[in-house]
Design a protein around this motif. Sequence first.
Motif: not given
Length: 191
Positions: A175-176, A49-50, A81-83, A181-182
């Motif tokens: 993260k922030k 999922d991530t 994830k952020a990119q 999350t997770v």
Amino acid sequence: MGEEIQKTSNQKIANASGFTEQEVAIVKATVAKNTTNLELAYFLNVARDTELSPFNKEIWCYKDTKGNLIIFAGRDGFLKKAQRSVLWNGITSFSVHANDKFSMNIKDGKVIIEHSPDFNNPGALLGAYAIVKPKGCDLPTVEWATFKTFDKGYFVWKSHPDDMIKKVAEIHALKKAYGITVLQSEHDFKI
């Protein structure tokens, strides 16, 4: 008989998670050691999922002394994830040493950082900061990580302390800023 049950379980986990039966076995033996089949299935579904790869060490899991399953991502996993976000706008990070000229202040809701590193005589490593400002956000997310707080005192913390403390600051900021999350950072746990 036990091998047969395990093989059937790996097959069921593979079918449910989108990984092959061989990949399930590899993950169980490497980055998800000591997990039950249910925990392994959960971990693989979070990885799917991530969209983070346990084979590239972007994501792994660990069972703490109380038997809780904790899913970790490395800095590269958080960065990946952020990119992927349409809001991605880059990240800036730097380590700070005792002889640097450094100040970080919040004034009128804005973070003001002034940093002039002393590359010739840096002094003791104090910590690191990371700045992330997703597109469309009025204010950046700024994180400061103190070396003394996070220093594990072993392996790469000894050989590459600047890089390690920057990773901590970057993970916290990512993260922030992107609401990831997770996933947890191993730097926040004693393992």
